[in-house]
Design a protein around this motif. Sequence first.
Motif, PDB file in Angstrom:
ATOM      1  N   ASN A 145       0.839  -1.195   0.000  1.00 16.98           N
ATOM      2  CA  ASN A 145       0.000   0.000   0.000  1.00 16.98           C
ATOM      3  C   ASN A 145       0.877   1.250   0.000  1.00 16.98           C
ATOM      4  N   ASN A 146       1.406   1.609  -1.169  1.00 17.84           N
ATOM      5  CA  ASN A 146       2.226   2.806  -1.301  1.00 17.84           C
ATOM      6  C   ASN A 146       2.046   3.387  -2.692  1.00 17.84           C
ATOM      7  N   LYS A 147       2.494   4.610  -2.867  1.00 20.82           N
ATOM      8  CA  LYS A 147       2.424   5.271  -4.160  1.00 20.82           C
ATOM      9  C   LYS A 147       3.808   5.770  -4.557  1.00 20.82           C
ATOM     10  N   ILE A 148       4.031   5.839  -5.865  1.00 19.99           N
ATOM     11  CA  ILE A 148       5.263   6.423  -6.393  1.00 19.99           C
ATOM     12  C   ILE A 148       5.066   7.923  -6.576  1.00 19.99           C
ATOM     13  N   LEU A 149       5.992   8.708  -6.052  1.00 19.71           N
ATOM     14  CA  LEU A 149       6.045  10.134  -6.376  1.00 19.71           C
ATOM     15  C   LEU A 149       7.279  10.309  -7.242  1.00 19.71           C
ATOM     16  N   ALA A 150       7.079  10.232  -8.544  1.00 22.35           N
ATOM     17  CA  ALA A 150       8.184  10.207  -9.507  1.00 22.35           C
ATOM     18  C   ALA A 150       8.792  11.580  -9.705  1.00 22.35           C
ATOM     19  N   THR A 151      10.089  11.605 -10.037  1.00 18.87           N
ATOM     20  CA  THR A 151      10.786  12.864 -10.260  1.00 18.87           C
ATOM     21  C   THR A 151      10.675  13.346 -11.707  1.00 18.87           C
ATOM     22  N   SER A 152      10.089  12.509 -12.577  1.00 25.15           N
ATOM     23  CA  SER A 152       9.977  12.872 -13.994  1.00 25.15           C
ATOM     24  C   SER A 152       8.945  11.977 -14.668  1.00 25.15           C
ATOM     25  N   GLU A 153       8.549  12.356 -15.865  1.00 26.52           N
ATOM     26  CA  GLU A 153       7.639  11.509 -16.643  1.00 26.52           C
ATOM     27  C   GLU A 153       8.295  10.174 -16.989  1.00 26.52           C
ATOM     28  N   SER A 154       9.596  10.177 -17.261  1.00 21.28           N
ATOM     29  CA  SER A 154      10.300   8.925 -17.555  1.00 21.28           C
ATOM     30  C   SER A 154      10.254   7.978 -16.370  1.00 21.28           C
ATOM     31  N   GLU A 155      10.463   8.527 -15.165  1.00 16.19           N
ATOM     32  CA  GLU A 155      10.415   7.684 -13.974  1.00 16.19           C
ATOM     33  C   GLU A 155       8.995   7.162 -13.740  1.00 16.19           C
ATOM     34  N   ALA A 281      25.229  10.213 -19.471  1.00 16.02           N
ATOM     35  CA  ALA A 281      24.640   9.241 -18.541  1.00 16.02           C
ATOM     36  C   ALA A 281      23.911   8.103 -19.250  1.00 16.02           C
ATOM     37  N   ARG A 282      23.926   6.930 -18.598  1.00  9.23           N
ATOM     38  CA  ARG A 282      23.160   5.773 -19.083  1.00  9.23           C
ATOM     39  C   ARG A 282      21.712   5.835 -18.598  1.00  9.23           C
ATOM     40  N   TYR A 283      21.466   6.507 -17.490  1.00 11.07           N
ATOM     41  CA  TYR A 283      20.114   6.688 -16.955  1.00 11.07           C
ATOM     42  C   TYR A 283      20.169   7.795 -15.910  1.00 11.07           C
ATOM     43  N   GLU A 284      19.029   8.406 -15.637  1.00 15.35           N
ATOM     44  CA  GLU A 284      18.903   9.427 -14.602  1.00 15.35           C
ATOM     45  C   GLU A 284      17.501   9.348 -14.010  1.00 15.35           C
ATOM     46  N   GLY A 285      17.290  10.020 -12.881  1.00 16.54           N
ATOM     47  CA  GLY A 285      15.942  10.268 -12.391  1.00 16.54           C
ATOM     48  C   GLY A 285      15.470  11.526 -13.113  1.00 16.54           C
ATOM     49  N   LEU A 286      15.905  12.669 -12.615  1.00 18.83           N
ATOM     50  CA  LEU A 286      15.815  13.944 -13.325  1.00 18.83           C
ATOM     51  C   LEU A 286      17.008  14.755 -12.829  1.00 18.83           C
ATOM     52  N   PRO A 287      18.079  14.822 -13.621  1.00 18.34           N
ATOM     53  CA  PRO A 287      19.377  15.278 -13.117  1.00 18.34           C
ATOM     54  C   PRO A 287      19.435  16.764 -12.768  1.00 18.34           C
ATOM     55  N   TYR A 288      19.806  17.037 -11.516  1.00 16.04           N
ATOM     56  CA  TYR A 288      19.908  18.425 -11.070  1.00 16.04           C
ATOM     57  C   TYR A 288      20.948  19.199 -11.864  1.00 16.04           C
ATOM     58  N   SER A 289      22.022  18.528 -12.253  1.00 18.06           N
ATOM     59  CA  SER A 289      23.085  19.229 -12.971  1.00 18.06           C
ATOM     60  C   SER A 289      22.580  19.791 -14.296  1.00 18.06           C
ATOM     61  N   VAL A 290      21.725  19.048 -14.989  1.00 19.07           N
ATOM     62  CA  VAL A 290      21.173  19.539 -16.260  1.00 19.07           C
ATOM     63  C   VAL A 290      20.159  20.658 -15.996  1.00 19.07           C
ATOM     64  N   ILE A 291      19.356  20.506 -14.936  1.00 22.86           N
ATOM     65  CA  ILE A 291      18.422  21.579 -14.573  1.00 22.86           C
ATOM     66  C   ILE A 291      19.198  22.863 -14.268  1.00 22.86           C
ATOM     67  N   VAL A 305      18.334   9.253 -22.684  1.00 22.99           N
ATOM     68  CA  VAL A 305      17.998   8.337 -21.595  1.00 22.99           C
ATOM     69  C   VAL A 305      17.003   9.007 -20.658  1.00 22.99           C
ATOM     70  N   ASP A 306      16.403   8.188 -19.769  1.00 19.91           N
ATOM     71  CA  ASP A 306      15.493   8.712 -18.751  1.00 19.91           C
ATOM     72  C   ASP A 306      16.119   9.915 -18.054  1.00 19.91           C
ATOM     73  N   GLY A 307      15.317  10.917 -17.776  1.00 17.41           N
ATOM     74  CA  GLY A 307      15.813  12.104 -17.094  1.00 17.41           C
ATOM     75  C   GLY A 307      16.312  13.141 -18.071  1.00 17.41           C
ATOM     76  N   ASN A 308      17.318  12.791 -18.858  1.00 20.91           N
ATOM     77  CA  ASN A 308      17.833  13.729 -19.860  1.00 20.91           C
ATOM     78  C   ASN A 308      16.752  14.129 -20.861  1.00 20.91           C
ATOM     79  N   ARG A 309      16.006  13.116 -21.324  1.00 22.77           N
ATOM     80  CA  ARG A 309      15.001  13.411 -22.357  1.00 22.77           C
ATOM     81  C   ARG A 309      13.793  14.158 -21.784  1.00 22.77           C
ATOM     82  N   ASP A 310      13.676  14.218 -20.465  1.00 25.10           N
ATOM     83  CA  ASP A 310      12.600  14.996 -19.837  1.00 25.10           C
ATOM     84  C   ASP A 310      12.959  16.476 -19.755  1.00 25.10           C
ATOM     85  N   LEU A 311      14.230  16.787 -19.922  1.00 25.85           N
ATOM     86  CA  LEU A 311      14.706  18.165 -19.764  1.00 25.85           C
ATOM     87  C   LEU A 311      15.091  18.821 -21.076  1.00 25.85           C
TER      88      LEU A 311
END
Length: 379
Positions: A145-155, A281-291, A305-311
């Motif tokens: 009984n939990n929910k995901i609070l994702a950092t990006s659409e990819s996540e 990167a090979r994968y990210e959540g949503l990278p602060y460095s790119v933001i 990859v995930d994260g990069n393509r969201d930004l």
Amino acid sequence: MGKKPKILFISHSVGGVDVWLRLVLANLNPNLFDIVIIHGFTDTNKVFLNKENKPLKEYKIAIDRNLHPWKDTKAIFQTISIVKNEKPDLIHAHSAKAGIIGRLVGVATNTSVFYTPHAFSYLSTSNKIKRSFFLSIERLFSKFNNKILATSESEKNRAIVDVHYSPKKVIVFNNCINEISDIKELSIPQTWPDEYICSVGRPSYQKNIEFMVEVIKRVTLEKPNVHLVLMGVGFHSPNLESVKAKISAYNLEKNITLLEWTERKDVFHIILKSRLYISSARYEGLPYSVIEAMALRKACIVTDVDGNRDLIVNNQNGLIIKEDNTNEFSNAILELLEDENRRQQFEANSLKLFNEHFNIENTIHNLESIYKTEAEKKS
């Protein structure tokens, strides 16, 4: 005014998780929530502050990055005890280890749980057996009984498609930061040329810095004086010796500067003065460095990859390159270094996209609403 909802955060507070937590705590309206923090003995000694710059209540438990059955079991029981004492309306657990602890404790204490992976653990290895094992664990806990609070659409998509969370149990709140202003002068000597490109990333499987070195080697064939400043090297950098060996083998010591440690204000200064920002990167959540690069008006060249393509929107605020395509990546660097008009257009679009979607001052009310809605379900 009635009793404020209480939110309990659980994390091993290092790297991007620590950045997320401190940014959110410094922007949440303190009149809306009571906040309690659980973190490790060895992760951070820096006090957690709220928006009014007041210290927040915190507990330390035996939680760290690596697997330690005895320590991890102890951490679970420590957390159960804290939750029973604090009686939070909502637990928000961050990253793999704290995510397991938080979700188990949520079941044991009948407390609502949000879990933010900051890039799912199964993405962290190329070993098929390990990857399958980590994914199986995530799928098992998705039944709780939990929910995901994702950092990006990819996540979010990973949570639904790979981990098999119900779409109803996945919410997105993009990683975001405050506007960056008042850039200071460097507090360290500048040992690199005035014209350079830059990146932030510890040598590791995730950041794939060996590929970045390959790209720079190829760029030097056309532009021998190109220079890369790589920041964030040092802390938990398992591939550092491999990267140094590759730099030496390619005679790139004059083309690449490795900064093992520097303050955040120096990172911002270096990004601001750079010609381009790159990520391999090979994968990210949503990278602060790119933001951060977007907030500082940088055109970015990143792997697809995930994260990069969201930004990064391809051909709008940068270029997206298929993973491991050194030719395409090096050509993109050369192209944007030569085409000043296009680069400047990308820079303007980066700042626009940052303010629209990743400026926390414009988005924090979304997270406050998410917390309030979930916490009120317990009432």
